[in-house]
Design a protein around this motif. Sequence first.
Motif, PDB file in Angstrom:
ATOM      1  N   PHE A 184       1.991   5.671 -16.366  1.00 24.41           N
ATOM      2  CA  PHE A 184       0.580   5.751 -15.977  1.00 24.41           C
ATOM      3  C   PHE A 184      -0.085   4.379 -16.062  1.00 24.41           C
ATOM      4  CE2 PHE A 184      -3.907   6.436 -16.812  1.00 24.41           C
ATOM      5  CZ  PHE A 184      -4.257   7.345 -15.821  1.00 24.41           C
ATOM      6  N   VAL A 185       0.188   3.639 -17.122  1.00 27.57           N
ATOM      7  CA  VAL A 185      -0.442   2.318 -17.301  1.00 27.57           C
ATOM      8  C   VAL A 185       0.016   1.356 -16.215  1.00 27.57           C
ATOM      9  CG1 VAL A 185      -0.566   0.304 -18.818  1.00 27.57           C
ATOM     10  CG2 VAL A 185      -0.801   2.599 -19.775  1.00 27.57           C
ATOM     11  N   VAL A 186       1.309   1.357 -15.918  1.00 25.19           N
ATOM     12  CA  VAL A 186       1.839   0.434 -14.906  1.00 25.19           C
ATOM     13  C   VAL A 186       1.250   0.742 -13.530  1.00 25.19           C
ATOM     14  CG1 VAL A 186       3.934  -0.229 -13.675  1.00 25.19           C
ATOM     15  CG2 VAL A 186       3.959  -0.078 -16.152  1.00 25.19           C
ATOM     16  N   ILE A 187       1.135   2.018 -13.212  1.00 25.50           N
ATOM     17  CA  ILE A 187       0.601   2.386 -11.896  1.00 25.50           C
ATOM     18  C   ILE A 187      -0.907   2.171 -11.829  1.00 25.50           C
ATOM     19  CG2 ILE A 187       0.395   4.247 -10.214  1.00 25.50           C
ATOM     20  CD1 ILE A 187       3.234   3.124 -10.720  1.00 25.50           C
ATOM     21  N   ALA A 188      -1.616   2.486 -12.908  1.00 21.56           N
ATOM     22  CA  ALA A 188      -3.073   2.356 -12.892  1.00 21.56           C
ATOM     23  C   ALA A 188      -3.528   0.906 -12.982  1.00 21.56           C
ATOM     24  CB  ALA A 188      -3.678   3.156 -14.049  1.00 21.56           C
ATOM     25  N   ALA A 189      -2.695   0.040 -13.597  1.00 25.40           N
ATOM     26  CA  ALA A 189      -3.110  -1.358 -13.789  1.00 25.40           C
ATOM     27  C   ALA A 189      -3.315  -2.073 -12.467  1.00 25.40           C
ATOM     28  CB  ALA A 189      -2.077  -2.094 -14.640  1.00 25.40           C
ATOM     29  N   ILE A 190      -2.611  -1.646 -11.430  1.00 23.72           N
ATOM     30  CA  ILE A 190      -2.712  -2.334 -10.149  1.00 23.72           C
ATOM     31  C   ILE A 190      -4.089  -2.180  -9.535  1.00 23.72           C
ATOM     32  CG2 ILE A 190      -2.014  -0.480  -8.595  1.00 23.72           C
ATOM     33  CD1 ILE A 190      -0.638  -4.050  -8.552  1.00 23.72           C
ATOM     34  N   LEU A 214       0.820  -1.201   0.000  1.00 19.77           N
ATOM     35  CA  LEU A 214       0.000   0.000   0.000  1.00 19.77           C
ATOM     36  C   LEU A 214       0.861   1.261   0.000  1.00 19.77           C
ATOM     37  CD1 LEU A 214      -2.890  -0.910   2.487  1.00 19.77           C
ATOM     38  CD2 LEU A 214      -2.939  -0.898  -0.019  1.00 19.77           C
ATOM     39  N   PHE A 215       1.992   1.213   0.709  1.00 16.86           N
ATOM     40  CA  PHE A 215       2.894   2.364   0.730  1.00 16.86           C
ATOM     41  C   PHE A 215       3.471   2.615  -0.662  1.00 16.86           C
ATOM     42  CE2 PHE A 215       7.384   3.668   0.959  1.00 16.86           C
ATOM     43  CZ  PHE A 215       7.210   4.957   1.456  1.00 16.86           C
ATOM     44  N   PHE A 216       3.918   1.546  -1.340  1.00 15.02           N
ATOM     45  CA  PHE A 216       4.466   1.703  -2.689  1.00 15.02           C
ATOM     46  C   PHE A 216       3.414   2.267  -3.638  1.00 15.02           C
ATOM     47  CE2 PHE A 216       7.400  -2.012  -1.552  1.00 15.02           C
ATOM     48  CZ  PHE A 216       8.376  -1.143  -1.090  1.00 15.02           C
ATOM     49  N   ARG A 217       2.211   1.741  -3.551  1.00 15.27           N
ATOM     50  CA  ARG A 217       1.143   2.244  -4.416  1.00 15.27           C
ATOM     51  C   ARG A 217       0.893   3.726  -4.163  1.00 15.27           C
ATOM     52  NH1 ARG A 217      -3.678  -2.335  -4.283  1.00 15.27           N
ATOM     53  NH2 ARG A 217      -2.390  -4.158  -4.734  1.00 15.27           N
ATOM     54  N   ALA A 218       0.840   4.108  -2.897  1.00 19.44           N
ATOM     55  CA  ALA A 218       0.555   5.505  -2.566  1.00 19.44           C
ATOM     56  C   ALA A 218       1.642   6.425  -3.114  1.00 19.44           C
ATOM     57  CB  ALA A 218       0.434   5.663  -1.050  1.00 19.44           C
ATOM     58  N   VAL A 219       2.904   6.019  -2.972  1.00 16.70           N
ATOM     59  CA  VAL A 219       4.006   6.852  -3.466  1.00 16.70           C
ATOM     60  C   VAL A 219       3.925   7.014  -4.973  1.00 16.70           C
ATOM     61  CG1 VAL A 219       6.515   6.968  -3.754  1.00 16.70           C
ATOM     62  CG2 VAL A 219       5.547   6.301  -1.552  1.00 16.70           C
ATOM     63  N   PHE A 220       3.663   5.935  -5.673  1.00 13.72           N
ATOM     64  CA  PHE A 220       3.617   6.005  -7.135  1.00 13.72           C
ATOM     65  C   PHE A 220       2.400   6.803  -7.614  1.00 13.72           C
ATOM     66  CE2 PHE A 220       5.979   1.765  -6.936  1.00 13.72           C
ATOM     67  CZ  PHE A 220       7.201   2.398  -7.023  1.00 13.72           C
ATOM     68  N   VAL A 221       1.278   6.662  -6.922  1.00 13.20           N
ATOM     69  CA  VAL A 221       0.093   7.438  -7.307  1.00 13.20           C
ATOM     70  C   VAL A 221       0.345   8.929  -7.089  1.00 13.20           C
ATOM     71  CG1 VAL A 221      -2.304   7.933  -6.692  1.00 13.20           C
ATOM     72  CG2 VAL A 221      -1.557   5.573  -6.972  1.00 13.20           C
ATOM     73  N   VAL A 222       0.966   9.271  -5.962  1.00 11.88           N
ATOM     74  CA  VAL A 222       1.294  10.669  -5.703  1.00 11.88           C
ATOM     75  C   VAL A 222       2.268  11.195  -6.747  1.00 11.88           C
ATOM     76  CG1 VAL A 222       2.435  12.234  -4.085  1.00 11.88           C
ATOM     77  CG2 VAL A 222       0.802  10.530  -3.240  1.00 11.88           C
ATOM     78  N   GLU A 223       3.245  10.365  -7.137  1.00 17.74           N
ATOM     79  CA  GLU A 223       4.205  10.784  -8.164  1.00 17.74           C
ATOM     80  C   GLU A 223       3.504  11.118  -9.475  1.00 17.74           C
ATOM     81  OE1 GLU A 223       7.482   8.904 -11.190  1.00 17.74           O
ATOM     82  OE2 GLU A 223       6.377   7.626  -9.783  1.00 17.74           O
ATOM     83  N   ILE A 224       2.621  10.197  -9.930  1.00 13.75           N
ATOM     84  CA  ILE A 224       1.901  10.449 -11.179  1.00 13.75           C
ATOM     85  C   ILE A 224       1.016  11.679 -11.044  1.00 13.75           C
ATOM     86  CG2 ILE A 224       0.193   9.515 -12.779  1.00 13.75           C
ATOM     87  CD1 ILE A 224       2.914   8.244 -13.035  1.00 13.75           C
ATOM     88  N   GLY A 225       0.409  11.853  -9.878  1.00  9.77           N
ATOM     89  CA  GLY A 225      -0.426  13.025  -9.668  1.00  9.77           C
ATOM     90  C   GLY A 225       0.365  14.320  -9.760  1.00  9.77           C
ATOM     91  N   ILE A 226       1.566  14.333  -9.201  1.00  9.13           N
ATOM     92  CA  ILE A 226       2.411  15.529  -9.274  1.00  9.13           C
ATOM     93  C   ILE A 226       2.816  15.810 -10.713  1.00  9.13           C
ATOM     94  CG2 ILE A 226       4.671  16.454  -8.637  1.00  9.13           C
ATOM     95  CD1 ILE A 226       4.372  15.045  -5.961  1.00  9.13           C
ATOM     96  N   ARG A 227       3.188  14.765 -11.440  1.00  8.13           N
ATOM     97  CA  ARG A 227       3.597  14.973 -12.833  1.00  8.13           C
ATOM     98  C   ARG A 227       2.415  15.452 -13.687  1.00  8.13           C
ATOM     99  NH1 ARG A 227       8.656  13.144 -13.621  1.00  8.13           N
ATOM    100  NH2 ARG A 227       9.465  11.547 -12.207  1.00  8.13           N
ATOM    101  N   LEU A 228       1.223  14.937 -13.414  1.00  9.72           N
ATOM    102  CA  LEU A 228       0.041  15.412 -14.148  1.00  9.72           C
ATOM    103  C   LEU A 228      -0.291  16.861 -13.788  1.00  9.72           C
ATOM    104  CD1 LEU A 228      -2.362  12.332 -14.071  1.00  9.72           C
ATOM    105  CD2 LEU A 228      -1.631  13.566 -16.109  1.00  9.72           C
ATOM    106  N   ALA A 229      -0.211  17.178 -12.496  1.00  5.61           N
ATOM    107  CA  ALA A 229      -0.523  18.535 -12.068  1.00  5.61           C
ATOM    108  C   ALA A 229       0.472  19.545 -12.616  1.00  5.61           C
ATOM    109  CB  ALA A 229      -0.546  18.610 -10.539  1.00  5.61           C
ATOM    110  N   ALA A 230       1.685  19.102 -12.934  1.00 12.87           N
ATOM    111  CA  ALA A 230       2.697  20.017 -13.466  1.00 12.87           C
ATOM    112  C   ALA A 230       2.328  20.557 -14.835  1.00 12.87           C
ATOM    113  CB  ALA A 230       4.051  19.307 -13.535  1.00 12.87           C
TER     114      ALA A 230
END
Length: 315
Positions: free
Chosen positions: A105-111, A71-87
Amino acid sequence: MSGAPAPAERGEPAAPTDGQSRLVDGCRRLADSRPFEIGIVVVILANGVVLGLETYDGLIAPGAALHWLELFFRAVFVVEIGIRLAAYGRRPQDFFRHGWNVFDFVVIAAIFIPGLHGDPALLRVVRVARMIRLVRFSPGLRTIVAALWRSLPGVGGFLALAVVTLYVYGMAGWLIFGSRYPEEYGDIGRSLLTLFVLLSLETLPDLIEQGMAISPWTLLYYVSYVIITVNLLLNILIAVIVNSMEEARRLEMTERLAPGYDEDGDGVPDELDRIALTQRLDDLRAVIAELERELRIDRDDGHGRPHREDARAGR
């Protein structure tokens, strides 16, 4: 110069413009920062270590600890993608214009696909795919991947030639050795499998010994096969990949020398490729040498002063 890839090379947005919110500005600065990249790389490596430890029976007991780590790994990766999208501010669709961003995005969202949680094997494959994300943070690895991608047309032609060659030798092997050694050459399938394994040259002594028991002329079959396939075809494959890698490196060099590749905004490219710079210097030396020959100028008259030969001859 730092070895860190610039935002344009990583598929990230350019410097902020007036009118954008402080949040977008902050996300852009964070996404472009080196500590942010290092932190993501550390998390990816930690995720890989945990996946590797799970393969040892009894070393890590499945339980709440692994669940919370995942869950920690997922949260970090989701936050990372969110920051890159918000940029990207009001144009988040530009995020998907770059291949590595789409892959991330696909690798993180597929989970989060519900069907994956019923198949542990497929779920683990998706988790392992996160390790491939390390490629985007290394310019050298990106060049290699780009070279392999560009070499696919050439590799396709090579594979067609290799299949034809193996088929011809497979049929010849069936005709020569089929009745004597049916386990190796009993049909075209076994013959092709034997020749494919022979590419490693490990079975060559045993096959030559079998062939010599039939006729010394069978030596020509194996010698010609080794020369054509193992030496010639494999060298062609290596040449195709090396050529594609050089093209990928030149393409990256061209992008780095483009006017738009300017992170600090001083109007000058931040990184000049050494090969391009060396080539320009060589061209300049060639022009100077040609001018010297036309003007008949000696580089040194013994006193450190150049002079004209035609002027000296007229005295």
